[in-house]
Structure formats: C-alpha cells, structure tokens
Motif scaffolding. Sequence first.
Motif, PDB file in Angstrom:
ATOM      1  N   ARG A  17      64.263  39.305 -12.077  1.00  0.00           N
ATOM      2  CA  ARG A  17      63.444  39.245 -13.295  1.00  0.00           C
ATOM      3  C   ARG A  17      63.385  40.605 -13.976  1.00  0.00           C
ATOM      4  N   TYR A  18      63.254  41.648 -13.197  1.00  0.00           N
ATOM      5  CA  TYR A  18      63.244  42.995 -13.767  1.00  0.00           C
ATOM      6  C   TYR A  18      64.559  43.278 -14.483  1.00  0.00           C
ATOM      7  N   HIS A  39      56.841  36.407  -3.496  1.00  0.00           N
ATOM      8  CA  HIS A  39      55.913  37.517  -3.719  1.00  0.00           C
ATOM      9  C   HIS A  39      55.232  37.923  -2.411  1.00  0.00           C
ATOM     10  N   ASN A  95      48.352  38.030 -11.108  1.00  0.00           N
ATOM     11  CA  ASN A  95      48.286  39.056 -12.153  1.00  0.00           C
ATOM     12  C   ASN A  95      49.600  39.825 -12.262  1.00  0.00           C
ATOM     13  N   ILE A  96      50.206  40.125 -11.112  1.00  0.00           N
ATOM     14  CA  ILE A  96      51.476  40.850 -11.126  1.00  0.00           C
ATOM     15  C   ILE A  96      52.607  39.942 -11.592  1.00  0.00           C
ATOM     16  N   GLN A  97      52.577  38.691 -11.144  1.00  0.00           N
ATOM     17  CA  GLN A  97      53.614  37.737 -11.528  1.00  0.00           C
ATOM     18  C   GLN A  97      53.620  37.509 -13.030  1.00  0.00           C
ATOM     19  N   GLU A  98      52.453  37.573 -13.649  1.00  0.00           N
ATOM     20  CA  GLU A  98      52.353  37.324 -15.082  1.00  0.00           C
ATOM     21  C   GLU A  98      53.160  38.321 -15.899  1.00  0.00           C
ATOM     22  N   GLN A  99      53.356  39.525 -15.352  1.00  0.00           N
ATOM     23  CA  GLN A  99      54.099  40.554 -16.076  1.00  0.00           C
ATOM     24  C   GLN A  99      55.569  40.177 -16.260  1.00  0.00           C
ATOM     25  N   THR A 100      56.092  39.371 -15.330  1.00  0.00           N
ATOM     26  CA  THR A 100      57.491  38.932 -15.436  1.00  0.00           C
ATOM     27  C   THR A 100      57.583  37.413 -15.322  1.00  0.00           C
ATOM     28  N   SER A 101      56.588  36.719 -15.850  1.00  0.00           N
ATOM     29  CA  SER A 101      56.565  35.266 -15.765  1.00  0.00           C
ATOM     30  C   SER A 101      57.687  34.662 -16.614  1.00  0.00           C
ATOM     31  N   VAL A 104      56.994  35.087 -20.262  1.00  0.00           N
ATOM     32  CA  VAL A 104      57.248  36.439 -20.767  1.00  0.00           C
ATOM     33  C   VAL A 104      58.746  36.660 -20.931  1.00  0.00           C
ATOM     34  N   GLN A 321      64.735  48.028  -8.163  1.00  0.00           N
ATOM     35  CA  GLN A 321      64.701  48.261  -9.603  1.00  0.00           C
ATOM     36  C   GLN A 321      65.677  49.358 -10.016  1.00  0.00           C
TER      37      GLN A 321
END
Length: 484
Positions: A17-18, A39, A95-101, A104, A321
């Motif tokens: 995802r990154y 996760h 909350n962390i997953q939402e950044q790369t959902s 998004v 990353q």
Amino acid sequence: MSNDYDIVIIGGSLAGRYAALFATKLKAKVALVESRVDHGLIYHQAIGKIANLAQSGDDLAGFGIHVTNAANAKKYPISVNWTDAMLYAHGVVSNIQEQTSPAVLAAAGVDVIFGSGQFSTSPDLAFAVNQRLLRGRTYLLASGSRPAIPEIEGLQATGYLTLANIWQAFKAPIPPQDWVILGGVPQSIEVAQTLVKLGCSVNLVVKYPYLLSSVDPEISQLLQAQLEAEGVRIFTEKGVTQVRRIDGKKWIQVGDKAIEVDEILVATEQQPNIESLNLADAGVKLHQQRLLINEKLQTTNHRIYACGDVIGGYDFANISQYEARIAIKNALFLPRLKVNYCNIPWAIFSQPTLTRVGLTQAQAQRRFERKEILVLRHYYKLVTAAQIENQITGVCKLIVLRNGEILGATILGTSARELINLIALAMAQKIRVKHLADLSPIYPSFAEILEQTATEWSNQKLHSNIAWQEWLEGFFYFRRNWNL
C-alpha cells in the motif's frame, strides 16, 4: 501491445500500500492487487503498551481498559480485561489502517483490486486476477510473508498459535496462562516479555547461542538477563524434538526437559507468500524458497521487482518502506538505484528497547584490520536522566574507525529508538564521531549518552598514543614553570 499500467503491485502487506501511494505521487498509473493486509505488528505493539502500563501500575482507565486483581498471577497481580484490551488495539489498528485504506488509495488514483491472482505469459507478461489481465510496464511483489512452521513430531496434531493469531487466544473465558514460545525473530522476544508482564508463565526456546544472532553477544546477554529477571525462562541452543497432548495439556520436549504448557506459539522464521503467483512461468527464480533479487530489487525477470518481507529478513516497516521507494523509482524510471542497508536502523520493541544500525563489532572486525577498530561504550547507569527516571538498564555501543568514521551502533535502553535515528543520520551524512562528542544535549536527557559515548573516541586515541601523552605532560610542565 500497450500497457494498461505503469506498474502493477501484487500486495497483501503495508509495504504494498505504501508503494502504491508513493507511485501515484510520481504521477504513475498504478494497480494494486491484494487479498488482505496483516496488521499483526501494530496489534503486538498496542498490547505491549498495555502490558507495560499494567506492570508499572499506571491507570489503564484512560485507555478504556479495566483491570482486576489476578489471584493466579504470581509476579504481576493485575489482570487485564481482554475485551477492553482488544478493542483498544483494534482502534489503534483501525486509525493506522485508515491512512492507507482502499478508499484513500482509490482517491489517490490507485486501481485497487481485491483477490488472488497469478502471472500469465500468454501472449505477453500480465497478471491475471478476477478474470482480468492486468498489463503493466513493470510489476512489484509486495505480498508479505507468513510463519514457516518447523517440522516437529506431534506439533500439527497438538495444535499451536502463530504471531498472526496469538491474541485471539485471550478471547477465551480462561485465557492460556502457561506458554512456550519457539522463537528466533524479534517479535518472539517482544511477545514473551508482554505475556510475562500480563501474569503468564513463559518459556522462550531459541536455537541460537544468544537471543538473536544478528546482535552483539554482550548486548544480547544483557537483554536476556532483563527478560529472565522479569520471569521469562529462556532456553538457548536447544532443539525441540516432539510435542504431545496429554490430559488436556500440551507437552513439549526441549533438549532433555519436558515442559507442560497451555499453549504453544510458533514464532520462528517467515516464508514468502509467493506459491500461488506462477513465478516460474514468469521467469522469476528462487533459491531455497527465497526470491533471487539484485541490489536494484529486481528479480531474475527484470520487469518484476520485490520489496518488504517477501524477499526475506526481519519484518521491519521502515526497511520495507525504504525498499519500496527504491523499487518504485527503479521500476518507473531507469533502474539505477541500489539498496544500501548500512544506514537503515531497526528496533526490537522490548523494554528496554534494542536498536541497531550498521555493522556489529564482529562484522567490523571481519571487514577491517582489528587495530583500525575502536569500540566505544557507555552505560545508562552513568546518565543523569536514567538515574532520575530509574531506567538504568542499558548500554550504548559505537563501532568506529580510528579516523572517527562511524561504522555501526547498538543501543539497548530507554529512548533507544529515537537515539539510533541520530546515529543513522550521522552515518548517512558522513559525520565523524568527534562531532557527536561536541553535541551539547539538554541536561538531563537520554541524549547525553551519545555525547558521552562519543567522547570515548578521543580518550582511547589519547591513551593509545604514548608520545602524544608525553608531549602534553612536557608542555604543561614547561608552561607551569615558565609562568613562575
């Protein structure tokens, strides 16, 4: 035939995802194929935070977690409400997953495709998924890894847990209390410490002479002593020969000892998620079930790249990353960038934290002449901030050349994960150790240990130069008498 995408990413990991988001920032057209993302690492760290707070007696109510007295916990008399704990951990992950959902990713322009697929070479190289052929100029394997289960007599029949599902065991009315962990990876150490702080009895079995073969023995021994002081029973250089279930209990034979436990956690090596990808037809070769890749992260099919733990090694997010950035730039443009892990730090989230960057002492001595290597040490107990906060367990160790070039560092102690980043930056920017000695950190702070360790470089050089010591003594003797 034209390509539909600049790059097709075969995901299933946070690195995938990154990489997809990074590629879209470069204005590339990207497809991301994934089944699910694990996760587990975030779950481990969230539960570890709860364990540390429970051990220290801090109020967990602020985290929405209730505690009760635990009559069966011998050392730590706090029992965590696991429903609350898992809700907290799930909230952190969400909350962390939402950044790369997927939402998004889609908003950024990524074509997100859920499902499993494989490479097709007829008529041209493509990736087949959900009855679609995704044609990319290049491809990136970022499908992650899963536990490699050792072949031990009776293990499959008896049953076991892995790092992917361990915390589900605590949803049971009576969670397991007695554990054996077949370790060898950083997370096995983290989980062992977490379990024992939550009142469990823990046996950690490692096949190496030390907890981790990639860490200096003296640092590994110090961390082992810390774990043993907290109640973890550690077996090193021990093989597991068989596992049995007897009268509802699990028995595991470790060397010449039979251990009775409630549950077994397998946390040894990882294996890449690549079996279903039809890599052989795509010209991607393996060696001992590992991808063969070059320094540019290309597989033996130079249109197919790889990053993250799918290529082996420990599962560290910052390293994945870093690899993703290198692989994406090479895949989208000219493949000219090479990976260089010398200045990339990593950490084991134990307490105290263990971090490392660059070469160990043994590695440096194999690469350079021994007389060219200086080993600088300073202990946390000599740091004011450590004394004030009663965090005196730990050491900072720098490996440098006599000219001051920093080759590597290992830090075990409080704030180590922040301090190692400074060392990594100094190494990347070719900053010599004498400049670290000129650092004037806030007093008191844990950063003092960097300055004090670096100061050892000039001290060792002075002590090894007899002629210079004699000259200095003569100079000050002359000046004292001349002033008279």
